[in-house]
Enzyme design. Structure first.
Site, mmCIF file in Angstrom:
data_model
loop_
_atom_site.group_PDB
_atom_site.id
_atom_site.type_symbol
_atom_site.label_atom_id
_atom_site.label_comp_id
_atom_site.label_asym_id
_atom_site.label_seq_id
_atom_site.Cartn_x
_atom_site.Cartn_y
_atom_site.Cartn_z
ATOM 1 N N SER A 1 -5.858 -3.405 14.704
ATOM 2 C CA SER A 1 -5.265 -2.699 15.843
ATOM 3 C C SER A 1 -6.297 -2.238 16.870
ATOM 4 O O SER A 1 -6.057 -2.315 18.072
ATOM 5 C CB SER A 1 -4.472 -1.504 15.334
ATOM 6 O OG SER A 1 -5.295 -0.652 14.552
ATOM 7 N N CYS B 1 -0.093 4.216 1.701
ATOM 8 C CA CYS B 1 -0.463 5.203 2.727
ATOM 9 C C CYS B 1 0.605 5.436 3.791
ATOM 10 O O CYS B 1 0.667 6.520 4.374
ATOM 11 C CB CYS B 1 -1.791 4.838 3.379
ATOM 12 S SG CYS B 1 -1.844 3.196 4.105
ATOM 13 N N LYS C 1 -12.175 -5.077 2.510
ATOM 14 C CA LYS C 1 -11.623 -4.200 3.546
ATOM 15 C C LYS C 1 -12.565 -3.026 3.749
ATOM 16 O O LYS C 1 -12.826 -2.257 2.829
ATOM 17 C CB LYS C 1 -10.244 -3.712 3.118
ATOM 18 C CG LYS C 1 -9.653 -2.713 4.090
ATOM 19 C CD LYS C 1 -8.200 -2.448 3.795
ATOM 20 C CE LYS C 1 -7.655 -1.388 4.732
ATOM 21 N NZ LYS C 1 -6.236 -1.116 4.496
ATOM 22 N N GLU D 1 -16.763 -7.951 -4.223
ATOM 23 C CA GLU D 1 -15.337 -7.589 -4.091
ATOM 24 C C GLU D 1 -14.457 -8.842 -4.099
ATOM 25 O O GLU D 1 -13.420 -8.879 -4.751
ATOM 26 C CB GLU D 1 -15.101 -6.814 -2.784
ATOM 27 C CG GLU D 1 -15.454 -5.331 -2.844
ATOM 28 C CD GLU D 1 -14.419 -4.504 -3.613
ATOM 29 O OE1 GLU D 1 -13.460 -5.097 -4.163
ATOM 30 O OE2 GLU D 1 -14.571 -3.277 -3.677
ATOM 31 N N CYS E 1 -4.023 6.026 0.269
ATOM 32 C CA CYS E 1 -3.525 4.764 -0.272
ATOM 33 C C CYS E 1 -3.296 4.829 -1.785
ATOM 34 O O CYS E 1 -3.022 3.806 -2.408
ATOM 35 C CB CYS E 1 -4.495 3.631 0.051
ATOM 36 S SG CYS E 1 -4.855 3.476 1.809
ATOM 37 N N ARG F 1 -2.956 3.590 12.628
ATOM 38 C CA ARG F 1 -2.577 4.828 11.941
ATOM 39 C C ARG F 1 -1.665 5.670 12.806
ATOM 40 O O ARG F 1 -0.808 6.396 12.300
ATOM 41 C CB ARG F 1 -3.832 5.579 11.486
ATOM 42 C CG ARG F 1 -4.487 4.814 10.343
ATOM 43 C CD ARG F 1 -5.769 5.422 9.856
ATOM 44 N NE ARG F 1 -6.394 4.482 8.912
ATOM 45 C CZ ARG F 1 -7.596 4.628 8.410
ATOM 46 N NH1 ARG F 1 -8.326 5.690 8.731
ATOM 47 N NH2 ARG F 1 -8.064 3.731 7.565
ATOM 48 N N ARG G 1 -11.024 7.474 4.096
ATOM 49 C CA ARG G 1 -10.821 6.430 3.092
ATOM 50 C C ARG G 1 -12.145 5.850 2.579
ATOM 51 O O ARG G 1 -12.163 4.779 1.979
ATOM 52 C CB ARG G 1 -9.976 5.304 3.692
ATOM 53 C CG ARG G 1 -8.616 5.736 4.203
ATOM 54 C CD ARG G 1 -7.616 4.581 4.104
ATOM 55 N NE ARG G 1 -6.553 4.618 5.082
ATOM 56 C CZ ARG G 1 -5.556 5.492 5.098
ATOM 57 N NH1 ARG G 1 -5.488 6.451 4.200
ATOM 58 N NH2 ARG G 1 -4.616 5.412 6.022
ATOM 59 N N CYS H 1 0.859 -1.188 0.000
ATOM 60 C CA CYS H 1 0.000 0.000 0.000
ATOM 61 C C CYS H 1 0.891 1.233 0.000
ATOM 62 O O CYS H 1 2.079 1.143 0.288
ATOM 63 C CB CYS H 1 -0.923 0.013 1.217
ATOM 64 S SG CYS H 1 -2.389 1.032 0.932
ATOM 65 N N LYS I 1 -11.428 -7.839 6.586
ATOM 66 C CA LYS I 1 -10.838 -6.950 7.581
ATOM 67 C C LYS I 1 -11.777 -5.798 7.869
ATOM 68 O O LYS I 1 -12.294 -5.230 6.917
ATOM 69 C CB LYS I 1 -9.513 -6.433 7.003
ATOM 70 C CG LYS I 1 -8.798 -5.427 7.840
ATOM 71 C CD LYS I 1 -7.507 -5.039 7.161
ATOM 72 C CE LYS I 1 -6.947 -3.841 7.887
ATOM 73 N NZ LYS I 1 -6.220 -2.969 7.058
#
Ligand code: PBG
Ligand code: ZN
Length: 326
Positions: A274, A122, A195, A233, A130, A205, A217, A120, A248
């Protein structure tokens, strides 16, 4: 047949009975440990938003990789914090970028441990998005070439699996083509196919300094209200050549994981992100929950919902627990 003939409690009377009839099991084989790599030497610095997780310089990340391999964990996934960021995230695809260097050192130290790289921009762009930007717009197609270059540079450094997490349309085909055209047709793609635009990424982040400087995003990651779109997707990424797909975040998206696994019957991973990690750690620290029990229960929920493997910040600790049990 029903009560009093049928009594489900008969099979719950003691631990051996429960073991005998248990439907799902968590094994060290299911775990992937994320690591955050930073420039410098001999650095091991706790991430403020993620207790017990560290920013590691390459030398210490390699040592940690050896320890992880010894625990029997099959794979790690790497995130890099670059020396400097710019408009197009050039350190993401530089031969001497933080990830490329880290992969080379880790593969030297622990050759059999699978190294997955997050693909990615980002963490590398000055604006924290991203993709490539024009004004406030995140451009899809111009980003694809850079993602292809990034994945290729990771494979050239020795990565075993590349994992694009950007959610640009068409990225799996672009990455597959970049790899195949350059002698890396054997390198697998683990797509972050499903995602969601999620508040659960907050601590990451902070850890990666990758919060977007403007906007959010939601123009590229999925809307949390959508379930059927997840199937589309996943289908698109599989058609484009994804070898494995991922859902995710984890705990708030178990229905999605279950549906995607049943629908496609393909290798499907889940990322316990996270924010989920930080919530467990914070609640445990406050004495509100039994830390070990809640970690194991949560990981089991992913298995039950159909995950083939789990990306979790608890991986190495859990591997230790699973070892003790034997
Ligand atoms: C990069 C990336 C992110 C995560 C994995 N890869 C952050 C994001 O999309 O903002 C999140 C991981 C976590 O929260 O643990 N795109
Ligand atoms: Zn990103």
């Amino acid at each position: 047949m029903s009560f009093p003939i049928e009594r489900p409690r008969r099979l719950r009377r003691n631990e051996n009975l429960r073991r005998l009839v248990r439907e799902n099991r968590l094994s060290v084989d299911d775990l992937v440990q994320p690591l955050f790599v930073v420039p410098g030497k001999n650095i091991k610095k706790e991430i403020p938003s993620m207790a017990r997780q560290y920013h590691l310089s390459i030398d210490l990340a390699a040592a940690e990789a050896v320890r992880i391999a010894e625990l029997g964990i099959p794979a790690i996934i790497l995130f890099g914090i670059p020396e400097k960021k710019d408009e197009t995230g050039s350190e993401a695809y530089s031969e001497n970028g933080i990830i490329q260097k880290a992969v080379r050192e880790i593969k030297k130290a622990a050759p059999d441990l699978l190294v997955i790289t997050d693909v990615c921009l980002c963490e590398y762009t000055s604006h924290g998005h991203c993709g490539v930007i024009s004004g406030q717009e995140i451009l899809n197609d111009p980003t694809l070439e850079l993602l292809g270059k990034t994945a290729l540079s990771h494979a050239a450094a020795g990565a075993d699996i590349v994992a694009p997490s950007d959610m640009m349309d068409g990225r799996i085909a672009a990455i597959r083509q970049a790899l195949d055209n350059n002698g890396f047709s054997h390198i697998a793609i683990l797509s972050y196919a499903v995602k969601y635009a999620s508040a659960y990424y907050g601590p990451f982040r902070d850890a990666a300094g990758s919060a977007p400087m403007f906007g959010d995003r939601r123009g590229y990651q999925m809307d949390s209200a959508n379930g059927l779109e997840a199937l589309r997707e996943a289908e698109l990424d599989l058609e484009e050549g994804a070898d494995m797909i991922m859902v995710k975040p984890g705990i708030a998206y178990l229905d999605i994981l279950s549906n995607v696994k049943r629908e496609f019957e393909r290798v499907t991973a889940i990322y316990q992100v996270s924010g989920e990690y930080a919530m467990i750690e914070t609640a445990a620290k406050a004495g509100l929950v039994d830390r070990k029990a809640i970690i194991m229960e949560t990981l089991m929920s992913f298995k039950r919902a159909g995950a083939d493997f789990i990306l979790t910040y608890h991986a190495s600790e859990v591997a230790g627990w699973l070892k003790e049990k034997k």
